[in-house]
Design an enzyme around this catalytic site. Structure first.
Site, mmCIF file in Angstrom:
data_model
loop_
_atom_site.group_PDB
_atom_site.id
_atom_site.type_symbol
_atom_site.label_atom_id
_atom_site.label_comp_id
_atom_site.label_asym_id
_atom_site.label_seq_id
_atom_site.Cartn_x
_atom_site.Cartn_y
_atom_site.Cartn_z
ATOM 1 N N CYS A 1 11.057 -28.283 28.833
ATOM 2 C CA CYS A 1 11.500 -28.979 30.048
ATOM 3 C C CYS A 1 12.198 -30.295 29.726
ATOM 4 C CB CYS A 1 10.294 -29.230 30.955
ATOM 5 S SG CYS A 1 10.685 -30.158 32.430
ATOM 6 N N ASP B 1 1.184 -21.815 14.416
ATOM 7 C CA ASP B 1 1.477 -22.354 13.079
ATOM 8 C C ASP B 1 0.318 -23.131 12.459
ATOM 9 O OD1 ASP B 1 4.015 -21.351 13.335
ATOM 10 O OD2 ASP B 1 4.907 -23.228 14.003
ATOM 11 N N MET C 1 -19.144 2.089 12.772
ATOM 12 C CA MET C 1 -17.733 1.687 12.768
ATOM 13 C C MET C 1 -17.617 0.156 12.661
ATOM 14 S SD MET C 1 -16.783 2.490 16.723
ATOM 15 C CE MET C 1 -15.135 1.805 16.721
#
Length: 791
Positions: A99, A176, A673
């Protein structure tokens, strides 16, 4: 399970509670800004539900700061159901946008006016450092903006006084992990999942053709994703903006690749951060690297640029839990803020939620970039924090083998053994132990099939390349058994003598812990056991005393979360259905509780919090009420040993009977599992770092005055290495005995129980809540390299 005071729970570990926290009459605005990150929706959900829970009004601000400037239909009050079914959705449902308008005072004036119209004076911003800096500028200008609005006749003086200050709390959403002050940002773990899925897939095709793959991952200014994915897949070379390769790297890299090929390694993986540079700050591109490999070595080389795939997909269990914890903590921080409180950011330090001054974190993040621009790369690595630094040091030790002639020999033999049930990440731990041990000059021995194999002499020396490609393998390549050493003491002692074992590294679960206690107790009878012994916790149950986390638990948690997502999806097609899911963990409720938090369950039954028929009835009534809303499905988790009588079948039948005519029931036992599959990035990285640290401890012990071949009899020579709050710590097993419930094979105090009320609150139950240890604003500290990162 109901709203009775959990502080009365005899097995619970709740000591202090935050009560009487009222948001009545307050309004909170929540927005996501900048790049999207998986887990943002979990944070939005937590802010909305916690806000409503304490009596505040919560508003969605759509499209980030642009929505705040534009106002109108961009700012909408949220209710409980607004955030239903968003936990498993990637991206952000309230939108994000860059913005320009908000960067001008005029734009911020419009934004202030739009907020005042709805009485919003508490702002929760989920974004990166740019978004959070913008929020801080807005907070500082707030009173001036209101004065100007009053002068312009847009608001009256009463409103200026009533809304005189703006509180801002930030959460960092960035794949990041480029924000200083937090060990992990929301979205990083999920991005690593995407990268590792691709790397694992590429490795199979690369091996078929003897190829070299150059993988470019995101990270324009931060190499965290590149570094951790290189650690997690055992990459041959990694390029980072913070730590450029030394002059002449081209030749060094080609020598390394050809040496690996000569060792019969069929593939090479090179990982490049998109912002990778050389020491002169010139970009190093993936195409450049490909050209170099093809020209110098003639290898068949391919480039894969992952791009926005890393931002996509469903958030990992770690990110959902992190975002939920941060979201709740952010609401509390907003409600506790005063006009004097600076804007803060909710961060993760080790395993603890902390509040730090926003601008201190932003300043340090900017200092990293400044250090890189000025080519002070060592400073840049240090400023990134202990997490980044320890990852980099570990990668260097494991990726680059010095010639044998340059490694001073210690004349010590170290054995590595896996004990207990298999856990994803065990192989990464063995690989790290073997390579660090060899780098320290030891001869490394692999023990096959646990203590049973040890007694039988299933012991082989293992070399550097013997553990190549192990990080991504699930299960235990060495083989593992639950058998304790007690009945084989004589034989194990004989094998230790025959192989000249000077130290022992045990990787495993509760059986490994019991095994160490037995070996320690047998020292008086067998001097062969008077050697340094260390245990690295690895079990899906996460029930080892002395560590907040065990290797393998994160992978199991992701399996549970993925399964719950699929089950919830099937339930949304057939309205009004409740699923009862049984998880593993023995008597430890970690998987059920944290799986419930990550999957958005309505209830989770665990052994640590006793429940009775009234609780079951209360949960059925809660679900019956829920079915009257638009959210017409339910999810209930049950830990396998939470109760002898209230079995999964019993709970299923009770729910089916009581819910007849309102909802129907299905049950699902997840079973083994949870132990299988490829290890998650967290488990690969955690196993690698924990095991490398354990071997450093072994080396330090062997260098002590009593030295190799001498007797170690002190308690501190038999330890468990684990995370405790913010740090990695070695704790003698003798001291841990007092903290252990041996009958139920769990620690007496378990940190995750304080997150139990969080799951209840987000499922609309009343609960007393314990929050961050201090609830106070802390200051950002520069930690020394000896203070290793816990996560």
């Amino acid at each position: 399970m109901d709203d009775r005071d959990v502080s009365q729970n005899p097995r619970g570990s709740f000591r202090k509670f935050l009560e009487h926290l009222s948001g009545a009459g307050k309004a909170i605005g929540v927005l996501t800004s900048g790049g999207d990150a998986q887990g943002m929706n979990a944070a939005v959900r937590a802010v909305v539900r916690m806000g409503i829970y304490v009596g505040a009004k919560v508003y969605f601000i759509y499209e980030g700061y642009q929505g705040m400037v534009d106002g109108g239909s961009n700012i909408v009050e949220a209710d409980w159901e607004s955030v239903s079914s968003i936990l498993q959705v990637g991206g952000t449902i309230i939108g994000s946008a860059r913005c320009k308008d908000f960067r001008s005072r005029e734009g911020r004036l419009k934004a202030a006016y739009n907020l005042i119209q709805l009485g919003i004076t508490n702002l929760c911003v989920i974004g990166g450092d740019g978004s959070l800096t913008g929020a801080n500028i807005f907070r500082k200008e707030w009173s001036g903006l209101l004065e100007q609005l009053a002068q312009d006749g847009k608001i009256d003086k009463e409103e200026v006084q009533k809304h005189s200050y703006l509180n801002v709390v930030g959460m960092v959403g960035s794949i990041d992990n480029d924000f200083c002050g937090t060990d992990m940002t929301i979205g990083t773990d999920s991005a690593l999942h995407r990268i590792i899925e691709v790397v694992d897939a590429i490795m199979t095709t690369a091996q078929s053709h003897q190829r070299t793959f150059v993988l470019e991952v995101m990270g324009r200014h931060c190499g965290y994703l590149a570094l951790v994915s290189a650690l997690a897949c055992g990459a041959d070379w990694v390029f980072l903006p913070e730590s450029p390769p030394e002059e002449g790297w081209q030749e060094s890299m080609c020598v390394k690749l050809s040496e690996n090929r000569a060792r019969k390694k069929r593939l090479n993986i090179i990982i490049v951060a998109e912002g990778a540079i050389d020491t002169q700050n010139k970009p190093i591109t993936s195409e450049q690297i490909k050209e170099l490999v093809v020209t110098q070595l003639g290898y068949d080389t391919r480039v894969t640029i992952l791009g926005h795939v890393q931002r996509g997909g469903t958030p990992s269990a770690f990110d959902r839990i992190l975002a939920s914890r941060m979201g709740v903590e952010a609401v509390v921080a907003l409600l506790q803020a005063t006009p004097e409180t600076p804007a803060c950011v909710v961060s993760l330090s080790g395993n603890q939620a902390v509040r730090l001054p926003l601008m201190e974190c932003v300043q340090m993040t900017q200092d990293v970039q400044k250090a890189m621009d000025e080519r002070r790369f060592k400073d840049a690595v240090k400023l990134r924090g202990r997490n980044f630094e320890s990852n980099l040091n570990t990668y260097k030790r494991l990726a680059i083998k010095l010639p044998d002639s340059q490694i001073p020999k210690s004349n010590c033999n170290v054995a590595v053994v896996n004990v207990g049930a298999p856990a994803a990440g065990m192989n990464a731990a063995v690989r790290a132990a073997v390579r660090v041990g060899i780098a320290d000059g030891h001869r490394m021995f692999a023990v096959y099939d646990g203590f049973e194999g040890f007694a039988r002499g299933q012991i082989k020396e293992i070399g550097w390349s013997g553990v190549g490609g192990w990080t991504g393998q699930g299960g235990s390549i060495l083989g593992t058994k639950r058998t304790l050493p007690g009945k084989f003491l004589q034989d194990i002692a004989a094998q230790m003598r025959a192989h000249g074992i000077n130290a022992l590294l045990v990787i495993g679960g509760f059986e490994a812990y019991l095994g160490l206690l037995e070996l320690s107790a047998a020292r008086e009878r067998h001097e062969e056991f008077c050697v340094p012994m260390v245990m690295v916790p690895a079990t899906v149950s996460n029930n080892v005393p002395g560590s907040d986390f065990s290797i393998g638990a994160d992978t199991a948690l992701n399996t549970i979360t993925d399964t719950c997502d699929r089950i919830k999806q099937s339930a949304s097609g057939t309205k009004r259905r409740v699923f009862i899911i049984e998880t593993m963990g023995g008597y430890c409720g970690y998987l059920a509780n944290m799986g419930g938090l990550a999957a958005g369950a309505d209830a989770a039954y665990i052994f640590e919090e006793p429940f009775d028929i009234r609780d079951l009835q209360s949960n059925v009534e809660h679900l019956t009420e829920k079915m009257k809303t638009t959210i017409q499905r339910g999810l209930v988790l049950r830990n396998e040993s939470c109760s002898v009588n209230y079995t999964t079948d019993f709970i299923y039948q009770l729910y089916s009977e009581e819910g007849r005519g309102v909802f129907d029931c299905r049950k699902n036992v997840l079973g083994h599992m949870q132990q299988g599959g490829a290890p998650s990035p967290f488990d690969r990285n955690f196993g690698t770092k924990l095991s490398a640290r354990a071997m450093q401890w072994v080396t330090a012990k062997l260098k002590e005055p009593q030295g190799a071949g001498k007797r170690f009899v002190a308690d501190d020579s038999v330890c468990v290495l684990g995370i405790s709050k913010r740090n990695l710590v070695f704790q003698p097993v003798a001291e841990l005995k007092k903290d252990t419930d041996f009958e139920h094979r769990i620690p007496k105090e378990q940190w995750w129980l304080k997150l139990r009320p969080l799951m209840k609150i987000l499922a609309k139950y009343k609960a007393s809540l314990e929050l961050s240890d201090t609830g106070q604003l802390e200051h950002l500290q520069h930690r020394g390299p000896e203070e290793l990162a816990a996560i």
